[in-house]
Design an enzyme around this catalytic site. Structure first.
Site, PDB file in Angstrom:
ATOM      1  N   ASP A 280       0.764  -1.095  -0.077  1.00  0.00           N
ATOM      2  CA  ASP A 280       0.024   0.059  -0.107  1.00  0.00           C
ATOM      3  C   ASP A 280       0.943   1.189   0.074  1.00  0.00           C
ATOM      4  OD1 ASP A 280      -2.391  -1.898   2.037  1.00  0.00           O
ATOM      5  OD2 ASP A 280      -3.084  -0.563   0.188  1.00  0.00           O
ATOM      6  N   HIS A 320      -7.090   6.770   1.439  1.00  0.00           N
ATOM      7  CA  HIS A 320      -7.870   6.682   2.804  1.00  0.00           C
ATOM      8  C   HIS A 320      -7.057   6.693   3.959  1.00  0.00           C
ATOM      9  CE1 HIS A 320      -7.230   2.524   1.731  1.00  0.00           C
ATOM     10  NE2 HIS A 320      -7.261   2.349   3.086  1.00  0.00           N
ATOM     11  N   ASP A 328      -7.469  -2.311  14.635  1.00  0.00           N
ATOM     12  CA  ASP A 328      -6.527  -1.622  13.836  1.00  0.00           C
ATOM     13  C   ASP A 328      -5.355  -1.138  15.000  1.00  0.00           C
ATOM     14  OD1 ASP A 328      -7.910  -1.899  11.835  1.00  0.00           O
ATOM     15  OD2 ASP A 328      -8.795   0.343  12.010  1.00  0.00           O
ATOM     16  N   GLU A 413     -12.158   0.809  -0.871  1.00  0.00           N
ATOM     17  CA  GLU A 413     -13.331   0.153  -1.791  1.00  0.00           C
ATOM     18  C   GLU A 413     -14.278   1.366  -2.296  1.00  0.00           C
ATOM     19  OE1 GLU A 413     -13.351  -3.696   1.206  1.00  0.00           O
ATOM     20  OE2 GLU A 413     -14.708  -2.026   1.490  1.00  0.00           O
ATOM     21  N   LYS A 521     -11.545  -2.062  -6.397  1.00  0.00           N
ATOM     22  CA  LYS A 521     -12.371  -3.148  -5.257  1.00  0.00           C
ATOM     23  C   LYS A 521     -13.674  -2.623  -4.911  1.00  0.00           C
ATOM     24  CE  LYS A 521      -9.757  -4.357  -1.625  1.00  0.00           C
ATOM     25  NZ  LYS A 521      -9.213  -4.430  -0.288  1.00  0.00           N
ATOM     26  N   GLU A 609      -9.845 -11.758  -2.906  1.00  0.00           N
ATOM     27  CA  GLU A 609      -9.151 -11.935  -1.531  1.00  0.00           C
ATOM     28  C   GLU A 609      -9.931 -12.813  -0.474  1.00  0.00           C
ATOM     29  OE1 GLU A 609      -9.993  -7.523   0.156  1.00  0.00           O
ATOM     30  OE2 GLU A 609      -8.541  -7.751  -1.422  1.00  0.00           O
ATOM     31  N   ASN A 610      -9.370 -13.171   0.559  1.00  0.00           N
ATOM     32  CA  ASN A 610     -10.130 -13.698   1.564  1.00  0.00           C
ATOM     33  C   ASN A 610     -10.403 -12.512   2.575  1.00  0.00           C
ATOM     34  OD1 ASN A 610      -7.159 -13.622   1.795  1.00  0.00           O
ATOM     35  ND2 ASN A 610      -7.512 -14.599   4.168  1.00  0.00           N
ATOM     36  N   ARG A 645      -3.097 -13.065   5.567  1.00  0.00           N
ATOM     37  CA  ARG A 645      -1.886 -11.823   5.309  1.00  0.00           C
ATOM     38  C   ARG A 645      -0.884 -12.625   6.052  1.00  0.00           C
ATOM     39  NH1 ARG A 645      -1.282  -8.483   9.568  1.00  0.00           N
ATOM     40  NH2 ARG A 645      -3.049  -8.722  10.923  1.00  0.00           N
TER      41      ARG A 645
END
Length: 676
Positions: A280, A320, A328, A413, A521, A609-610, A645
């Site tokens: 990212d 974002h 988080d 997204e 996405k 993606e999962n 991940r």
């Protein structure tokens, strides 16, 4: 002093609000002081996990002590505590009123002028947490607090040992990171596929609730499908990729945090035969301090390490904010200069019906408004992408960068931030419409005037709150206003604004990354899917009730721009959803199938993606089953798959062995199917 601060719970936004119910609390406050101010205040109640059951024991204990104290004071000779004079009780009440009034003004000031997203009934814990996050600390939902640079020394009491990414709060200095993941391609044998746990974009995590955008920001796709066509899959012809990513790689100064540790992790991924990694690139890190001043230093070093290991690279343009939702552990705010603009003009952020601004990302209402130091939001995004393309031109030329995913909203997204945990949302709430900043309302007024019904220039007023259920509202219930004349007008405008935003940003991405593979996405909002209105999808911007296909317009827009469709949720099973949460009528499998078909019908390449971490055979089998539908007569399949991940838990030997087996099957290799 600490005791006094702990008691300041439930403060309102102004003095009048604070005064409500004051009289009812005064006698209790006086008795509290007489009892030592200790036992009656066990803890400040903050509803982090939905608030159910918290503080019950404390309230009963306090009531019992209050009752006993009254008996002691009211009965001659009863008890050994002396009665205080009436004047002293009055002074105690006055002190409490003053303290509460001061707290109310502090909260109101922080909310109005400091751009802190404090809930209306914020307490002292919310204030301390907000200030701590801005100072660069990590505050977990259970109150555990530690410096964000000490991620490896996270307290054992935390829910997670890894740092995750999301969208949410707006702290100022935090050393979060960039994301990393591994990739593999191909497809394996369909020996046994079963169900798997649940997840979704910003919905609750494996624990009770609130998986939030954390998980979502933790994934990505990397890897070049074409490069894997030499590996024939057992079930013909598809090339899938697995990716993995983690946070804590690049700090807020755009420096590589732990080069040796990162290199070691990359080598582990390489040993598992993954195809590449995803990173990212955060707008809040690269363009942090001044407009059009870009700092790519940390990314240059990281990309070089990946290249030397002969891994592919996929990059996400992350416009974002990361952090602020449950789970988080790091915070990456929007650029400081954007936050400064937001303090004087908070309408650059999405706003709900109560007027609460969400600095998770910029409102689409300013896509064409020159409010960002002379530039529109779309121009800001384009300049950022063009700077990246110029800075890393050689990586594009030699094919090292295989795909660019463009962030289009919260958690990257294409959706409205309709379910913000910071504003009190909990799964399976329907969320709220986010169209009350001045720029979105201006667009709504224009649409109403063109339709000839100026009275429609407003948002619906019978939609409930963030945590309402469809049947509790007049708008979303069966036969509700969502399907009336005004409802259809509003939802058409609301969803079209989403499509228009995606089209504007992706058309600029095509110019910046001409000739490169681009992805976007779409969120998987699967709760309330089995109801007529699909309320959670409507508030997110997907006009997808039972009598309308809300994803056709989105996929058509992606097709016009030549963009790959990315959707999560492929690891979720409807039966598991029903078992865990029977009330929200969730159906992730039908939602995924609808979105997939909408993409395939217009010829879009689909990547995925999962949603939840996959560590066991059952979860991996579910992913394998979805990445290439076995019985699809047209042989359609995913172009790539992103694995979520790299984490310490995955690195444990039993889990990593299972992961390596999964990678082999994705590459189409025959694997001995031992007992699950």
């Amino acid at each position: 002093m600490a005791t006094d601060m702990q008691r300041l719970v439930g403060m309102g936004e102004d003095d009048e609000e604070m005064g409500m119910g004051m009289k009812d609390d005064d006698d209790e406050d006086a008795d509290y002081d007489e009892n030592g101010g200790e036992h009656g205040n066990v803890s400040g109640m903050v509803e982090i996990d939905g608030g159910s059951g918290m503080g019950t024991g404390a309230g009963d204990n306090r009531f019992q002590q209050h009752h006993e104290f009254q008996e002691q004071v009211g009965t001659p000779g009863g008890g050994n505590r002396r009665s205080r004079p009436v004047e002293e009780k009055e002074r105690t009440k006055l002190r409490e009123r003053r303290r509460r009034a001061i707290t109310a003004r502090i909260l109101a000031g922080l909310r109005r002028h400091g751009n802190y997203n404090l809930r209306v009934r914020a307490d002292i814990n919310d204030v301390i947490a907000a200030l701590a996050r801005e100072a660069g600390w990590v505050v977990l939902p259970d109150g555990t607090t530690f410096p964000s640079k000490s991620q490896g020394q996270m307290p054992a009491g935390g829910n997670s040992a890894v740092v995750t990414s999301s969208s949410s709060h707006v702290p100022s200095q935090q050393p979060p990171s960039v994301s990393l993941k591994g990739v593999a391609s191909g497809y394996g044998s369909p020996l046994e596929y079963n169900a798997c746990p649940m997840k979704d974009v910003f919905i609750p995590s494996p624990s009770p609730y609130d998986l939030s955008s954390t998980s979502r920001s933790q994934t990505s796709m990397v890897g070049d499908g074409e490069a894997q066509r030499d590996n024939p899959p057992l079930i013909g012809g598809s090339i899938d990729t697995i990716n993995e990513k983690q946070l804590g790689v690049i700090n807020i100064k755009c420096e590589l945090v732990d080069p040796d540790g990162i290199l070691k992790q990359l080598r582990v991924l390489k040993s598992a035969n993954v195809d590449g990694v995803m990173v990212d690139c955060w707008w809040g890190i690269v363009e942090a301090h001044a407009p059009q001043e870009y700092n790519w230093n940390g990314y240059k070093r990281l990309f070089q390490m990946v290249r030397e290991l002969k891994l592919k690279l996929q990059v996400v343009m992350s416009f974002h904010e990361c952090g602020g939702n449950f789970g988080d552990d790091v915070c990456i705010p929007l650029p400081h200069w954007v936050a400064e603009i937001g303090r004087s003009n908070p309408d650059i952020f999405f706003t709900d019906r109560e007027g609460r601004h969400n600095p998770e990302c910029l409102s689409w209402g300013i896509d064409k408004e020159r409010v960002l130091r002379g530039r529109t939001a779309v121009e800001v995004y384009f300049d950022f992408m063009r700077s990246f393309r110029i800075e890393f031109n050689e990586y594009f030329e030699d094919g090292f960068i295989s795909m660019i995913e463009v962030g289009l909203g919260p958690c990257g997204e294409l959706r409205y931030p309709s379910c913000p945990v910071k504003h009190g949302w909990r799964y399976p709430g329907i969320g709220e419409f986010q169209c009350y900043d001045q720029y979105m309302l201006k667009s709504l007024r224009k649409a109403a005037e063109e339709r000839g019904h100026t009275i429609w220039a407003r948002g619906p007023d019978n939609v409930g709150t963030y945590n309402s259920q469809p049947h509790e509202t007049g708008f979303f219930c069966d036969g509700g206003d969502y399907d009336g004349f005004y409802g259809r007008f509003f939802l058409n405008w609301y969803s079209q604004a989403l499509v228009d935003h995606g089209n504007r940003v992706l058309s600029m991405a095509k110019l910046a990354f001409e000739g490169s593979c681009i992805a976007a996405k779409v969120s998987g909002i699967y709760w309330w899917y089995k109801t007529a209105s699909h309320a959670a999808e409507l508030t997110s911007g997907y006009y997808n009730p039972c009598n309308r296909d809300g994803y056709a317009a989105i996929t058509a827009m992606l097709k016009r721009n030549g963009v790959n469709l990315n959707i999560a949720c492929v690891d979720l099973h409807t039966f598991n959803q029903h078992e865990s949460f029977p009330e929200p009528f969730a159906d992730p499998e039908r939602l995924v199938w609808q979105v997939l078909n909408a993409g395939w019908d217009v010829g879009l390449p689909v990547v995925s993606e999962n949603a939840l971490p996959c560590l066991n055979r059952v979860s991996y089998n579910k992913v394998l089953d979805n990445t290439k539908p076995i019985n699809d007569p047209d042989g359609r399949h995913f172009s790539s798959f992103t694995y979520l991940r790299l984490s310490p838990l995955l690195m444990e030997r039993p889990n990593f062995i299972e992961f390596e087996r999964f990678v082999k099957r994705m590459h189409g290799e025959a694997v001995l199917d031992l007992q699950v």
